[in-house]
Design a protein around this motif. Structure first.
Motif, PDB file in Angstrom:
ATOM      1  N   ASN A 127      77.201  52.712  29.654  1.00 21.78           N
ATOM      2  CA  ASN A 127      76.081  51.905  29.208  1.00 21.78           C
ATOM      3  C   ASN A 127      75.901  50.748  30.172  1.00 21.78           C
ATOM      4  O   ASN A 127      76.849  50.319  30.844  1.00 21.78           O
ATOM      5  CB  ASN A 127      76.324  51.361  27.798  1.00 21.78           C
ATOM      6  N   ILE A 166      74.244  52.878  20.999  1.00 21.87           N
ATOM      7  CA  ILE A 166      73.432  51.863  21.687  1.00 21.87           C
ATOM      8  C   ILE A 166      73.202  50.664  20.773  1.00 21.87           C
ATOM      9  O   ILE A 166      73.347  49.506  21.193  1.00 21.87           O
ATOM     10  CB  ILE A 166      72.109  52.494  22.145  1.00 21.87           C
ATOM     11  N   ASP A 206      72.219  50.116  26.899  1.00 25.20           N
ATOM     12  CA  ASP A 206      71.749  51.493  26.780  1.00 25.20           C
ATOM     13  C   ASP A 206      72.351  52.352  27.887  1.00 25.20           C
ATOM     14  O   ASP A 206      72.958  51.850  28.837  1.00 25.20           O
ATOM     15  CB  ASP A 206      70.224  51.510  26.864  1.00 25.20           C
ATOM     16  N   ASN A 207      72.149  53.681  27.768  1.00 24.91           N
ATOM     17  CA  ASN A 207      72.686  54.611  28.753  1.00 24.91           C
ATOM     18  C   ASN A 207      72.131  54.318  30.139  1.00 24.91           C
ATOM     19  O   ASN A 207      70.917  54.310  30.352  1.00 24.91           O
ATOM     20  CB  ASN A 207      72.335  56.052  28.386  1.00 24.91           C
ATOM     21  N   SER A 251      81.699  52.790  26.048  1.00 26.15           N
ATOM     22  CA  SER A 251      80.651  53.731  26.410  1.00 26.15           C
ATOM     23  C   SER A 251      80.729  55.008  25.578  1.00 26.15           C
ATOM     24  O   SER A 251      81.811  55.443  25.178  1.00 26.15           O
ATOM     25  CB  SER A 251      80.762  54.086  27.896  1.00 26.15           C
TER      26      SER A 251
END
Length: 325
Positions: A127, A166, A206-207, A251
């Motif tokens: 992330n 997330i 976020d990713n 993550s």
């Protein structure tokens, strides 16, 4: 989200298989089904197909992906748990379904503790702590924390839904930093990013794979990655520890599993082949280019990791305020 890639053949040639017992056909002597609990085209689906091509070459038998999506991955996870334990049905599962969903669902159609044979870790997806460059002046995580604390009414942060990794990652960061914030749920990064660029929200954890393009364009500023080490494709972005926040390696990641009574010798063979294939430098670089880090593990290492991460995600759920459905 991620593109598919062709795989190398020579470096991943199938090994010699052991002789079967008298009167018993060798495993695998027919295609192996691989369940995925999320829709086609998503990161888990694409990476599973990548790995299945490798396993098909190494075992000399097809490993065929079957989508069983829905209910935050619970449908596919249940399908793995309920499969015949003969080694011909396995699957890839998000850590979310084993560690987090038991905290968010009052009941589940599977038992994370008793219904699975763990095979191997699969991959980690970093992330990134991301802010819109045009609307947030901070150049570092500590500057962002200081800036956010001065805003009357706090900030807004986005995610792909309540209870997702997330959402929990963003809530955890803001809670630890003592920042007043409002969570805004979107369907995914495709909606979150425009909201950031318009200034409607000021943060997302976020990713990384979803943000590479807008980061390279300079429209989104990365403040840190949530891995213990820097991401090879973005060596100038610090880790969370380097950015001043220790113990923030949270993550998302995924794993290989089968039904509980799956023969241990088959579990060990699949695990061994996954680890051997994932050690290939070319395949590793290919995955990094797709936004993932291939891992691989023994079944015991996988079980230990699941147990080790439960307390940190439980704390993140508590901080987020997410309630069981």
């Amino acid at each position: 989200m991620l593109g598919r890639r062709p795989l190398i053949a020579a470096a991943l040639a199938a090994p010699a298989l052991p002789l079967p017992a008298l009167g018993q056909a060798p495993w695998p002597n027919r295609p192996v089904r691989v369940f995925v609990g999320f829709p086609p085209g998503g990161s888990l689906d694409v990476m599973t197909r990548l790995a299945c091509e490798v396993l098909s070459r190494r075992f000399g038998q097809n490993f065929i992906v079957e989508t069983r999506s829905g209910a935050s991955g619970n449908i596919g996870t249940e399908a793995i748990a309920r499969a015949t334990p003969d080694g011909y049905t396995i699957g890839t599962i998000s850590m979310h379904n084993i560690v987090i969903n038991p905290m968010l669902f009052k009941t589940l159609p599977y038992d994370p503790e008793r219904d699975f044979a763990w095979i191997s870790a699969m991959w980690d997806l970093p992330n990134v702590v991301a802010v819109p460059a045009q609307h947030v002046p901070a150049q570092t995580l500590q500057e962002f924390i200081a800036w956010a604390k001065t805003r009357r009414g706090g900030i807004s942060y986005g995610s792909s839904g309540v209870g997702t990794t997330i959402h929990l990652s963003g809530a955890y960061l803001l809670g630890r930093a003592g920042i007043e914030a409002t969570h805004v749920a979107f369907r995914g990064a495709a909606q979150t990013i425009p909201a950031m660029l318009s200034g409607d929200i000021q943060l997302a954890v976020d990713n990384l794979a979803s943000y590479v393009g807008v980061i390279q364009e300079g429209r989104i500023r990365p403040l840190a990655v949530t891995l213990p080490e820097r991401w090879p494709a973005m060596p100038n972005v610090p880790t969370m520890a380097e950015a001043g926040m220790d113990n923030f390696n949270v993550s998302p990641w995924h794993m290989w599993a089968g039904p509980r009574a799956m023969p241990r010798e088959i579990v060990d063979r699949i695990s061994s082949e996954i680890r051997a294939a994932f050690a290939d430098p070319e395949l590793q670089q290919r995955a990094i280019g797709m936004g993932a880090r291939l891992t691989g593990s023994t079944p015991e290492e996988l079980a230990a990791r699941l147990k080790r991460e439960q307390p940190i995600w439980a704390e993140m759920v508590r901080i987020s305020g997410a309630q069981p459905e």
